[in-house]
Write a protein that holds these residues in place. Structure first.
Motif, PDB file in Angstrom:
ATOM      1  N   VAL A 138       0.863  -1.176   0.000  1.00 41.50           N
ATOM      2  CA  VAL A 138       0.000   0.000   0.000  1.00 41.50           C
ATOM      3  C   VAL A 138       0.903   1.230   0.000  1.00 41.50           C
ATOM      4  O   VAL A 138       1.846   1.310   0.785  1.00 41.50           O
ATOM      5  CB  VAL A 138      -0.909   0.003   1.253  1.00 41.50           C
ATOM      6  CG1 VAL A 138      -1.721   1.274   1.335  1.00 41.50           C
ATOM      7  CG2 VAL A 138      -1.800  -1.229   1.252  1.00 41.50           C
ATOM      8  N   PRO A 139       0.645   2.200  -0.888  1.00 43.67           N
ATOM      9  CA  PRO A 139       1.488   3.401  -0.901  1.00 43.67           C
ATOM     10  C   PRO A 139       1.435   4.141   0.437  1.00 43.67           C
ATOM     11  O   PRO A 139       0.392   4.205   1.080  1.00 43.67           O
ATOM     12  CB  PRO A 139       0.874   4.264  -2.005  1.00 43.67           C
ATOM     13  CG  PRO A 139       0.035   3.351  -2.823  1.00 43.67           C
ATOM     14  CD  PRO A 139      -0.403   2.244  -1.904  1.00 43.67           C
ATOM     15  N   ALA A 140       2.562   4.675   0.833  1.00 40.49           N
ATOM     16  CA  ALA A 140       2.656   5.450   2.067  1.00 40.49           C
ATOM     17  C   ALA A 140       1.926   6.780   1.902  1.00 40.49           C
ATOM     18  O   ALA A 140       1.719   7.261   0.791  1.00 40.49           O
ATOM     19  CB  ALA A 140       4.117   5.697   2.403  1.00 40.49           C
ATOM     20  N   SER A 141       1.563   7.367   3.036  1.00 45.01           N
ATOM     21  CA  SER A 141       0.930   8.682   2.994  1.00 45.01           C
ATOM     22  C   SER A 141       1.932   9.742   3.470  1.00 45.01           C
ATOM     23  O   SER A 141       2.922   9.435   4.134  1.00 45.01           O
ATOM     24  CB  SER A 141      -0.337   8.712   3.848  1.00 45.01           C
ATOM     25  OG  SER A 141      -0.013   8.770   5.211  1.00 45.01           O
ATOM     26  N   TRP A 142       1.627  10.961   3.129  1.00 43.47           N
ATOM     27  CA  TRP A 142       2.447  12.129   3.461  1.00 43.47           C
ATOM     28  C   TRP A 142       2.828  12.136   4.942  1.00 43.47           C
ATOM     29  O   TRP A 142       3.960  12.378   5.310  1.00 43.47           O
ATOM     30  CB  TRP A 142       1.656  13.375   3.091  1.00 43.47           C
ATOM     31  CG  TRP A 142       2.324  14.677   3.371  1.00 43.47           C
ATOM     32  CD1 TRP A 142       2.327  15.366   4.540  1.00 43.47           C
ATOM     33  CD2 TRP A 142       3.099  15.450   2.454  1.00 43.47           C
ATOM     34  NE1 TRP A 142       3.035  16.526   4.410  1.00 43.47           N
ATOM     35  CE2 TRP A 142       3.523  16.608   3.141  1.00 43.47           C
ATOM     36  CE3 TRP A 142       3.448  15.294   1.126  1.00 43.47           C
ATOM     37  CZ2 TRP A 142       4.288  17.591   2.527  1.00 43.47           C
ATOM     38  CZ3 TRP A 142       4.219  16.280   0.520  1.00 43.47           C
ATOM     39  CH2 TRP A 142       4.625  17.402   1.218  1.00 43.47           C
ATOM     40  N   ASN A 143       1.859  11.858   5.794  1.00 44.29           N
ATOM     41  CA  ASN A 143       2.071  11.935   7.241  1.00 44.29           C
ATOM     42  C   ASN A 143       2.904  10.795   7.811  1.00 44.29           C
ATOM     43  O   ASN A 143       3.241  10.815   8.996  1.00 44.29           O
ATOM     44  CB  ASN A 143       0.724  12.014   7.963  1.00 44.29           C
ATOM     45  CG  ASN A 143       0.019  13.318   7.661  1.00 44.29           C
ATOM     46  OD1 ASN A 143       0.655  14.353   7.479  1.00 44.29           O
ATOM     47  ND2 ASN A 143      -1.297  13.261   7.577  1.00 44.29           N
ATOM     48  N   ASP A 144       3.244   9.812   6.980  1.00 46.45           N
ATOM     49  CA  ASP A 144       4.103   8.720   7.432  1.00 46.45           C
ATOM     50  C   ASP A 144       5.571   9.151   7.535  1.00 46.45           C
ATOM     51  O   ASP A 144       6.403   8.391   8.014  1.00 46.45           O
ATOM     52  CB  ASP A 144       4.015   7.524   6.474  1.00 46.45           C
ATOM     53  CG  ASP A 144       2.654   6.855   6.499  1.00 46.45           C
ATOM     54  OD1 ASP A 144       1.969   6.930   7.542  1.00 46.45           O
ATOM     55  OD2 ASP A 144       2.281   6.254   5.469  1.00 46.45           O
ATOM     56  N   TYR A 145       5.875  10.342   7.074  1.00 46.17           N
ATOM     57  CA  TYR A 145       7.253  10.858   7.032  1.00 46.17           C
ATOM     58  C   TYR A 145       7.377  12.094   7.912  1.00 46.17           C
ATOM     59  O   TYR A 145       6.387  12.754   8.214  1.00 46.17           O
ATOM     60  CB  TYR A 145       7.651  11.166   5.585  1.00 46.17           C
ATOM     61  CG  TYR A 145       7.597   9.930   4.726  1.00 46.17           C
ATOM     62  CD1 TYR A 145       8.694   9.084   4.628  1.00 46.17           C
ATOM     63  CD2 TYR A 145       6.432   9.573   4.054  1.00 46.17           C
ATOM     64  CE1 TYR A 145       8.641   7.928   3.871  1.00 46.17           C
ATOM     65  CE2 TYR A 145       6.363   8.415   3.294  1.00 46.17           C
ATOM     66  CZ  TYR A 145       7.471   7.604   3.207  1.00 46.17           C
ATOM     67  OH  TYR A 145       7.413   6.450   2.464  1.00 46.17           O
ATOM     68  N   LYS A 146       8.599  12.412   8.301  1.00 48.41           N
ATOM     69  CA  LYS A 146       8.844  13.463   9.292  1.00 48.41           C
ATOM     70  C   LYS A 146       9.439  14.750   8.738  1.00 48.41           C
ATOM     71  O   LYS A 146       9.391  15.783   9.388  1.00 48.41           O
ATOM     72  CB  LYS A 146       9.782  12.927  10.375  1.00 48.41           C
ATOM     73  CG  LYS A 146       9.296  11.671  11.061  1.00 48.41           C
ATOM     74  CD  LYS A 146       8.149  11.973  11.976  1.00 48.41           C
ATOM     75  CE  LYS A 146       7.781  10.740  12.776  1.00 48.41           C
ATOM     76  NZ  LYS A 146       6.687  10.960  13.656  1.00 48.41           N
ATOM     77  N   ALA A 147      10.083  14.713   7.587  1.00 45.35           N
ATOM     78  CA  ALA A 147      10.742  15.896   7.020  1.00 45.35           C
ATOM     79  C   ALA A 147      10.681  15.778   5.503  1.00 45.35           C
ATOM     80  O   ALA A 147      10.355  14.717   4.964  1.00 45.35           O
ATOM     81  CB  ALA A 147      12.197  15.975   7.493  1.00 45.35           C
ATOM     82  N   GLY A 148      11.008  16.857   4.817  1.00 42.41           N
ATOM     83  CA  GLY A 148      10.963  16.775   3.366  1.00 42.41           C
ATOM     84  C   GLY A 148      11.597  17.960   2.678  1.00 42.41           C
ATOM     85  O   GLY A 148      11.955  18.953   3.309  1.00 42.41           O
ATOM     86  N   SER A 149      11.732  17.812   1.370  1.00 42.07           N
ATOM     87  CA  SER A 149      12.282  18.884   0.548  1.00 42.07           C
ATOM     88  C   SER A 149      11.756  18.744  -0.876  1.00 42.07           C
ATOM     89  O   SER A 149      11.397  17.646  -1.315  1.00 42.07           O
ATOM     90  CB  SER A 149      13.815  18.850   0.555  1.00 42.07           C
ATOM     91  OG  SER A 149      14.298  17.611   0.083  1.00 42.07           O
TER      92      SER A 149
END
Length: 147
Positions: free
Chosen positions: A8-19
């Motif tokens: 199942v594809p991960a969701s945005w909120n499954d991650y803590k930081a980004g760029s």
């Protein structure tokens, strides 16, 4: 493989930081989407950008560097130039000398990953290439994004 179910594809909120990632015309392949090899460049760039921005990696002078020893990616939806992409990261496993990062790639405003993968850095002495324990400042920065 018979019997294997698709992740199942991960969701945005499954991650803590980004760029943000800037797609380029030459990232597209003849099939009209970003070539699979480019995703791995994006994974590496997202993690290293985070480490540089947090002040724990100087790519030219750090005595300890991370070498990639494992990587994987699952593709759920195509990304193509000129899509806007956000690379979201997290730490999935924090060891004594190694870190496994998770990376999700999100197209435009989508909150479901178009691709998700991971890779493992083993931290080594720059000159000897021997594994070395994570320095406390690096460990602290990684703990901020550990799931």
């Amino acid at each position: 493989m018979p019997g294997k179910t698709r992740s199942v594809p991960a969701s945005w909120n499954d991650y803590k930081a980004g760029s943000a990632i800037t797609t380029r015309w030459n990232d597209n392949d003849p099939y009209g989407h970003i070539n699979n090899a480019v995703y791995y460049f994006w994974f590496d760039s997202a993690v290293n950008r985070y480490l540089i921005e947090q002040g724990v990696l100087d790519i030219e002078n750090s005595k300890v560097i991370g070498l990639v020893v494992q990587t994987s990616c699952e593709y759920f939806a195509p990304i193509a130039f000129p899509d806007a992409v956000e690379a979201r990261i997290r730490v999935e496993n924090l060891g004594r000398t190694s870190v496994t990062y998770g990376v999700g790639l999100f197209r435009g405003d989508e909150k479901t990953a178009s691709a998700a993968g991971n890779f493992t850095h083993v931290y080594v002495d720059r000159e000897s290439r021997r594994p070395t324990a994570l320095a406390p400042p690096l460990r602290s920065v990684l703990e901020l994004i550990t799931v």
